[in-house]
Design a protein around this motif. Structure first.
Motif, PDB file in Angstrom:
ATOM      1  N   SER A 329       0.808  -1.146   0.144  1.00 46.19           N
ATOM      2  CA  SER A 329      -0.138   0.018  -0.016  1.00 46.19           C
ATOM      3  C   SER A 329       0.799   1.307   0.088  1.00 46.19           C
ATOM      4  CB  SER A 329      -0.870  -0.174   1.370  1.00 46.19           C
ATOM      5  OG  SER A 329      -1.697  -1.073   1.273  1.00 46.19           O
ATOM      6  N   VAL A 330       0.224   2.258  -0.464  1.00 47.12           N
ATOM      7  CA  VAL A 330       1.255   3.682  -0.536  1.00 47.12           C
ATOM      8  C   VAL A 330       0.387   4.633   0.293  1.00 47.12           C
ATOM      9  CG1 VAL A 330       1.862   5.584  -2.151  1.00 47.12           C
ATOM     10  CG2 VAL A 330       1.452   3.109  -2.892  1.00 47.12           C
ATOM     11  N   VAL A 331       1.272   5.150   1.228  1.00 47.39           N
ATOM     12  CA  VAL A 331       0.859   6.146   2.126  1.00 47.39           C
ATOM     13  C   VAL A 331       1.687   7.570   1.785  1.00 47.39           C
ATOM     14  CG1 VAL A 331       0.942   6.807   4.539  1.00 47.39           C
ATOM     15  CG2 VAL A 331       0.359   4.571   3.902  1.00 47.39           C
ATOM     16  N   LEU A 332       1.057   8.548   1.806  1.00 47.59           N
ATOM     17  CA  LEU A 332       1.588  10.058   1.637  1.00 47.59           C
ATOM     18  C   LEU A 332       1.905  10.552   2.801  1.00 47.59           C
ATOM     19  CD1 LEU A 332      -0.988  11.533  -1.147  1.00 47.59           C
ATOM     20  CD2 LEU A 332       1.425  10.083  -1.528  1.00 47.59           C
ATOM     21  N   ASN A 333       3.002  10.786   3.268  1.00 49.06           N
ATOM     22  CA  ASN A 333       3.537  11.713   4.447  1.00 49.06           C
ATOM     23  C   ASN A 333       3.302  13.003   4.170  1.00 49.06           C
ATOM     24  OD1 ASN A 333       4.185   9.339   6.290  1.00 49.06           O
ATOM     25  ND2 ASN A 333       5.859   9.299   4.904  1.00 49.06           N
ATOM     26  N   LEU A 334       2.244  13.897   4.934  1.00 50.15           N
ATOM     27  CA  LEU A 334       2.197  15.202   4.663  1.00 50.15           C
ATOM     28  C   LEU A 334       2.794  16.196   5.688  1.00 50.15           C
ATOM     29  CD1 LEU A 334      -1.584  14.458   4.295  1.00 50.15           C
ATOM     30  CD2 LEU A 334      -0.095  14.440   2.285  1.00 50.15           C
ATOM     31  N   HIS A 335       2.876  17.245   5.279  1.00 51.24           N
ATOM     32  CA  HIS A 335       3.190  18.445   5.995  1.00 51.24           C
ATOM     33  C   HIS A 335       1.981  18.680   7.043  1.00 51.24           C
ATOM     34  CE1 HIS A 335       7.132  19.854   4.734  1.00 51.24           C
ATOM     35  NE2 HIS A 335       6.607  19.724   3.549  1.00 51.24           N
ATOM     36  N   PRO A 336       1.932  18.601   8.235  1.00 46.11           N
ATOM     37  CA  PRO A 336       0.805  18.544   9.158  1.00 46.11           C
ATOM     38  C   PRO A 336      -0.194  19.674   9.007  1.00 46.11           C
ATOM     39  CG  PRO A 336       2.948  18.182  10.482  1.00 46.11           C
ATOM     40  CD  PRO A 336       3.246  18.632   9.067  1.00 46.11           C
TER      41      PRO A 336
END
Length: 563
Positions: A329-336
């Motif tokens: 699976s692909v997860v996007l880490n975001l600027h909070p």
């Protein structure tokens, strides 16, 4: 119109920018990215302000405008913040300037503003198009768009086709200037669950398009200011209601405290209304003389907006996770970012194939919202940067439903996922053992396979670093209790490819019974066809599965000991 969300909210914009991070770009790349986004914003402005067409949602436009201004702060700090273009094309002068409304960020800021003030009123902040209505000798002679607050476009012809706008007035309103909001009328609109549904764009489009007047019948008018009208708010509202503007009286509530304002705001956010709103407006009953009004200079009124249902976030990185069955699976880490009362730092977008189709890289801007139970949800990509630097996804060829039952360095993530799965409440119910717990156990005890923890002693657990005595006792107790789980729960822990509904009625109570089944025997169970039957035979006879079953026999687990 769009521009007002920025025109008065400059302080809020700078506050948002101050907390945003600057991309690690060369000067050349920064100029290219900014030029591309500025050009696109200009295209959207032209379509919106000249043709009345919203190519993108307000949330997308507003978020990307904020992003552009953040980049400008980073790379061209001397330049003025970008404002939506073309909104000053109106040439008709407002008799009384539109002041706009300063947006306050939170309850504390509203409480500070309210302190010491009396004769306060709260109104819904109707999401539409701000206008001026001018009546002379009882006749509607002008309806102007807000424009830049001093000049706007003349929409008088369109106004005369809107049934909800009175064309003639008598009494105190016969010679008057009114400020209000043209809005798209809705039935039972609940803002918290339905969002803005681009209501502002609908209203603007109806007023600005040439021809196509069908939507005008669906527009309403909410009067929120009567410059130089009666001093008393109650008197204003009564006169307006009698003249054909009833919404002001219906939707204006007298308040005395921040608690009352907050309660009313929440009520309007969660209950059905006849229009779309994006917050509340708090105003003092008394106002200065109209000649003193100027854009951005309204000290007697503020807005407290609702949290947006969608927000734009910048992708920090793209991460791949491997589940217990080997699926990547692909997860996007975001600027909070903050959505409602939840801080969002990451969002799952699904499979590698979907990620590749979406073409998402670090630095892109994506729209994020909250799904049921407050789970972050990816909605769409709203802006892509160049160059497209994307990581290489892990190969799914090695990972299968039977891989990583035994620990190997290349599949440690799937191995931990398997342990996390079997310890969940619906499987073996090993309470208080998280992903992090299994990682610590693996690092300290070198678990050989997914059931190796059954052979771990309390002394082994005590050798784990940074683990308290109480925690060790808890782990030991949970491992002992797991031994008592029914046979079917252990089959689930294996990952036996059989639906739970079928497993619950399967007569077998011993592992040896399953091994003895052939494909025809499996097909006698409801819902088991030839393909699944073949998989089941392969599964129970797989050498690694057989070895794990033998280990459970050694550990005395129910259903694996011949009886």
């Amino acid at each position: 119109m769009r521009w007002i969300t920025k025109f008065i909210g400059v302080l809020g914009l700078f506050s948002a920018m101050a907390s945003a991070s600057c991309p690690v770009w060369s000067s050349e790349q920064a100029q290219q990215e900014m030029a591309a986004l500025k050009e696109k914003l200009g295209e959207w402005d032209q379509a919106y302000y000249q043709q009345g067409v919203s190519i993108v949602t307000d949330a997308t436009y507003d978020g990307l405008l904020r992003q552009f201004n953040n980049w400008q702060r980073c790379f061209s700090p001397a330049e003025e913040p970008q404002q939506p273009g073309l909104f000053t094309q109106g040439k008709a002068l407002h008799p009384v300037a539109h002041t706009g409304v300063k947006k306050l960020p939170d309850r504390a800021a509203v409480a500070t503003w309210v302190k010491g003030k009396t004769d306060l009123w709260v109104q819904p902040k109707v999401d539409g198009v701000a206008v001026t209505l001018v009546y002379n000798q009882g006749q509607l002679v002008q309806l102007l768009s807000r424009g830049d607050g001093e000049k706007g476009q003349d929409w008088t012809t369109k106004a005369k086709m809107i049934p909800d706008i009175p064309k003639t007035l008598t009494g105190p309103l016969a010679n008057s200037v009114l400020h209000g909001e043209i809005f798209w009328k809705r039935d039972n609109h609940v803002q918290k669950t339905m969002g803005s549904i681009n209501a502002r764009g609908k209203a603007a489009g109806a007023m600005m398009r040439k021809g196509d007047n069908a939507l005008l019948n669906e527009l309403g008018i909410f009067i929120w200011a009567w410059p130089d009208g009666p001093i008393q708010m109650n008197q204003k509202m009564n006169v307006l209601a009698q003249a054909g503007f009833p919404l002001t009286k219906t939707w204006s509530k007298s308040v005395n405290s921040i608690d009352e304002i907050s309660k009313q705001r929440e009520s309007w956010f969660t209950t059905p209304l006849p229009f779309v709103t994006d917050g509340v407006v708090v105003r003092e009953g008394g106002e200065p003389a109209g000649k003193l009004w100027a854009p951005g200079q309204a000290g007697w009124v503020v807005a407290w907006k609702y949290p947006p249902l969608q927000q734009i976030a910048e992708v920090k990185s793209v991460q791949f996770t491997v589940g217990r069955t080997g699926k990547v699976s692909v997860v996007l880490n975001l600027h909070p970012l903050q959505i409602d009362d939840k801080q969002v730092k990451r969002v799952n977008i699904g499979s590698v194939r979907k990620w590749q189709a979406l073409d998402i890289a670090a630095g892109d801007q994506v729209m994020v919202s909250l799904a049921g139970q407050g789970i972050p949800r990816f909605d769409e990509v709203v802006w892509r940067i160049n160059p497209r630097n994307k990581p290489q996804p892990p190969s799914e060829k090695k990972t299968t439903t039977l891989s990583c039952l035994y620990f190997e360095s290349w599949c440690s993530e799937q191995f931990i996922a398997r342990l996390t799965w079997l310890s969940s409440p619906e499987i073996l119910n090993i309470n208080g053992v998280s992903v992090r717990s299994w990682q610590q156990l693996q690092q300290n005890l070198n678990l050989e396979h997914i059931f190796s923890w059954l052979a771990v002693t309390q002394e082994d657990l005590s050798k784990m670093s940074d683990t308290s005595v109480a925690r060790i006792a808890h782990l030991w107790q949970q491992f002992l209790q797991a031994r008592q789980q029914p046979f079917r729960q252990w089959l689930l822990a294996f990952g036996l490819p059989l639906p739970r509904t079928v497993l619950s009625i399967m007569p077998d109570s011993q592992w040896s019974h399953l091994v003895a089944r052939d494909e025809l025997s499996w097909q006698k169970l409801p819902g088991v066809g030839s393909i699944r039957a073949k998989k089941l035979v392969e599964f129970v006879n797989n050498p690694q599965i057989a070895a794990l079953a033998a280990f459970l026999t050694q550990q005395g687990i129910r259903g694996f000991i011949d009886q």
